[in-house]
Design a protein around this motif. Structure first.
Motif, short mmCIF file in Angstrom:
data_model
loop_
_atom_site.label_atom_id
_atom_site.label_comp_id
_atom_site.label_asym_id
_atom_site.label_seq_id
_atom_site.Cartn_x
_atom_site.Cartn_y
_atom_site.Cartn_z
N ARG A 139 50.66 49.97 71.15
CA ARG A 139 50.01 51.12 70.51
C ARG A 139 50.59 51.38 69.12
O ARG A 139 51.06 52.48 68.80
CB ARG A 139 50.09 52.36 71.39
N ASN A 140 50.56 50.31 68.30
CA ASN A 140 50.99 50.36 66.90
C ASN A 140 52.49 50.52 66.72
O ASN A 140 52.95 50.74 65.60
CB ASN A 140 50.27 51.46 66.12
N VAL A 141 53.28 50.41 67.78
CA VAL A 141 54.73 50.51 67.68
C VAL A 141 55.32 49.14 67.99
O VAL A 141 55.04 48.56 69.05
CB VAL A 141 55.29 51.57 68.66
N PRO A 142 56.14 48.54 67.09
CA PRO A 142 56.73 47.22 67.37
C PRO A 142 57.73 47.30 68.52
O PRO A 142 58.61 48.17 68.54
CB PRO A 142 57.41 46.85 66.04
N VAL A 143 57.60 46.38 69.46
CA VAL A 143 58.46 46.39 70.64
C VAL A 143 59.13 45.05 70.89
O VAL A 143 60.17 44.99 71.54
CB VAL A 143 57.66 46.80 71.90
N GLN A 144 58.56 43.95 70.39
CA GLN A 144 59.12 42.61 70.61
C GLN A 144 59.75 42.13 69.30
O GLN A 144 59.08 41.57 68.45
CB GLN A 144 58.02 41.65 71.07
N MET A 145 61.05 42.34 69.15
CA MET A 145 61.69 42.01 67.88
C MET A 145 61.82 40.51 67.66
O MET A 145 61.83 40.05 66.52
CB MET A 145 63.09 42.66 67.82
N GLU A 146 61.91 39.73 68.75
CA GLU A 146 61.96 38.28 68.54
C GLU A 146 60.64 37.75 68.00
O GLU A 146 60.60 36.78 67.24
CB GLU A 146 62.33 37.57 69.86
N LEU A 147 59.55 38.42 68.38
CA LEU A 147 58.26 38.04 67.81
C LEU A 147 58.07 38.63 66.42
O LEU A 147 57.36 38.04 65.58
CB LEU A 147 57.13 38.51 68.74
N GLN A 148 58.69 39.77 66.14
CA GLN A 148 58.60 40.35 64.79
C GLN A 148 59.23 39.41 63.77
O GLN A 148 58.76 39.32 62.63
CB GLN A 148 59.30 41.71 64.76
N GLU A 149 60.27 38.70 64.16
CA GLU A 149 60.89 37.75 63.23
C GLU A 149 59.91 36.63 62.87
O GLU A 149 59.82 36.22 61.72
CB GLU A 149 62.15 37.18 63.86
N LEU A 150 59.16 36.16 63.85
CA LEU A 150 58.15 35.14 63.56
C LEU A 150 57.05 35.68 62.67
O LEU A 150 56.55 34.98 61.77
CB LEU A 150 57.56 34.61 64.87
N LEU A 151 56.66 36.94 62.88
CA LEU A 151 55.63 37.54 62.03
C LEU A 151 56.13 37.68 60.59
O LEU A 151 55.38 37.41 59.63
CB LEU A 151 55.23 38.91 62.58
N LEU A 152 57.38 38.07 60.42
CA LEU A 152 57.93 38.20 59.07
C LEU A 152 58.04 36.83 58.38
O LEU A 152 57.75 36.71 57.19
CB LEU A 152 59.30 38.88 59.13
N ASP A 153 58.46 35.80 59.14
CA ASP A 153 58.50 34.46 58.56
C ASP A 153 57.12 34.01 58.11
O ASP A 153 56.97 33.42 57.03
CB ASP A 153 59.05 33.47 59.59
N HIS A 154 56.13 34.30 58.93
CA HIS A 154 54.76 33.93 58.57
C HIS A 154 54.30 34.69 57.33
O HIS A 154 53.68 34.11 56.42
CB HIS A 154 53.83 34.22 59.75
N GLY A 155 54.61 35.99 57.26
CA GLY A 155 54.20 36.79 56.10
C GLY A 155 54.89 36.33 54.82
O GLY A 155 54.26 36.21 53.76
N PHE A 156 56.21 36.06 54.89
CA PHE A 156 56.92 35.59 53.71
C PHE A 156 56.40 34.23 53.24
O PHE A 156 56.31 33.97 52.04
CB PHE A 156 58.42 35.51 54.01
N GLN A 157 56.06 33.38 54.20
CA GLN A 157 55.54 32.06 53.84
C GLN A 157 54.20 32.18 53.12
O GLN A 157 53.93 31.49 52.13
CB GLN A 157 55.40 31.20 55.09
N ARG A 158 53.34 33.08 53.62
CA ARG A 158 52.04 33.27 52.97
C ARG A 158 52.18 33.89 51.58
O ARG A 158 51.36 33.60 50.69
CB ARG A 158 51.15 34.16 53.84
N LEU A 159 53.21 34.71 51.38
CA LEU A 159 53.43 35.33 50.08
C LEU A 159 54.17 34.42 49.11
O LEU A 159 54.33 34.76 47.93
CB LEU A 159 54.22 36.64 50.24
N GLY A 160 54.64 33.28 49.59
CA GLY A 160 55.38 32.37 48.73
C GLY A 160 56.82 32.77 48.52
O GLY A 160 57.45 32.35 47.54
N VAL A 161 57.37 33.56 49.44
CA VAL A 161 58.76 34.01 49.35
C VAL A 161 59.59 33.21 50.33
O VAL A 161 59.26 33.14 51.53
CB VAL A 161 58.87 35.52 49.65
N SER A 162 60.64 32.59 49.84
CA SER A 162 61.50 31.80 50.71
C SER A 162 62.34 32.73 51.59
O SER A 162 62.99 33.66 51.09
CB SER A 162 62.41 30.90 49.87
N SER A 163 62.34 32.47 52.89
CA SER A 163 63.11 33.29 53.84
C SER A 163 64.35 32.57 54.34
O SER A 163 64.96 33.01 55.32
CB SER A 163 62.22 33.69 55.03
#
Length: 380
Positions: free
Chosen positions: A32-56
């Protein structure tokens, strides 16, 4: 990722492909719009940084702004901050409510600084009052209705209206309809009055073609192919009956051998073992044993005769089978009695697959096949 420990696979973004077969097994990193799976949040952030062209790799030397739902629990924000600072070495991070950002961005000069924000998300809707430019957090409300419930409700409506396309109206197609062909009516009564007009309906209704399926047009098999299919079904039925007879014969033969062994104990004079065996067989006397032996012997003999007759009939069918030739008999010639009897014996087994007379394909049938695959969608 899918639920369950074994075979878990995590996919993000366009890598998901078509999730329809596994939609009910998918697990979201949000509740319900609240992040609960932090191990999956890391994958989401990696995906977002990759799409933005930012090296993580190593660290992300950029300030980060994170949007969140109103009144997010402090524990969730703490875990997100820990992930950003410890894993990505973020120098600065700011949290804010996305709907408030939108309100301040779209507020024009001269507009009042007070208003009511209705933020509808995928799983819930937030109602936020703004007084003199500041959020009144005490009077914020959350309703557990969002885009997900709207999609499911629209899918149910379409399935009830078009029961013939129940399986084709999937959640994915309904989401596409909702996102691409719907809008929010500014005046509901005015919209209803417009849609009552047949001319307005014909000009604005959206018609969509569902995937084509041969099942909707019925069977296109010829008479020869249907006859061959019946022959294959008949052969499979004969093989199944033959296997059942062989299994029954094997079981009866094993029981008969057991009873004959007990009878030999009686003939050899081993009375103690004989009475013990009778008790195991739940029998009272030697006469009862002899009766069971006689019945089983008759059953075994009958089963052997049936198997032999079935093998002979199959051989006769193979020898007598001939390729079909065009009928050269004059009109009005009668069939033999054997042919009629064979047809009468064969028809009840496959009465539901009688060949239908072929109909010429006309323009009307083509139009009909198009219409039965067409759905009309009307939104307000």
């Amino acid at each position: 990722g899918a639920r369950g420990g074994a075979g878990v696979e995590t996919q993000v973004g366009n890598d998901l492909g078509t999730p329809e077969p596994l939609r009910w097994l998918l697990r979201s990193p949000f509740d319900r719009n609240v992040p609960v799976q932090m191990e999956l949040q890391e994958l989401l952030l990696d995906h977002g940084f990759q799409r933005l062209g930012v090296s993580s790799q190593g660290c992300v030397d950029h300030p980060i702004v994170i949007t969140e739902a109103v009144c997010t629990p402090l524990y969730s924000r703490q875990m997100m901050s820990e992930l950003l600072f410890e894993c990505y070495q973020i120098p600065k991070v700011s949290y804010g409510v996305d709907s408030l950002y939108s309100f301040y961005h779209n507020k024009r000069q001269g507009w009042p600084c007070s208003g009511l924000i209705v933020s509808s998300g995928y799983q819930c809707t937030h109602i936020l009052p703004v007084l003199d430019g500041r959020l009144d957090a005490k009077n914020c409300k959350r309703i557990n209705l969002g885009g997900c419930q709207a999609v499911m409700y629209l899918q149910r409506l379409l399935q009830l209206k078009y029961p013939g396309h129940l399986a084709a109206i999937t959640l994915g197609r309904v989401e596409e309809i909702l996102h691409e062909h719907s809008y929010v009516a500014e005046d509901y009564k005015e919209e209803m009055a417009k849609w009552r007009s047949p001319e307005y309906y014909e000009e604005n209704v959206h018609k969509m073609q569902l995937p084509f399926s041969n099942k909707l047009l019925g069977s296109t098999l010829t008479s020869e192919e249907k006859q061959e299919r019946r022959q294959q079904q008949l052969r499979r039925l004969q093989e199944l009956n033959a296997r059942r007879r062989e299994e029954k014969l094997q079981l009866d033969q094993e029981r008969l051998d057991r009873l004959l062994y007990v009878q030999e104990l009686l003939e050899d004079g081993q009375m103690e073992q004989f009475h013990k065996a009778l008790m195991e067989l739940n029998m009272d006397s030697a006469e009862e044993l002899q009766s069971y032996i006689h019945k089983l012997s008759m059953a075994v003999e009958q089963t052997k005769q049936r198997i032999l007759q079935a093998e002979v009939s199959v051989e006769v069918d193979v020898v007598d089978s001939k390729p079909e030739t065009p009928d050269l008999d004059p009109l009005g010639s009668e069939q033999s009695l054997d042919d009629v009897e064979s047809m009468n014996e064969f028809e009840p087994l496959f009465a539901e697959e009688q060949p239908e007379p072929e109909k010429p394909v006309t323009t009307v049938q083509v139009c009909h096949s198009y219409l039965i695959n067409t759905i009309s969608v009307q939104f307000f």
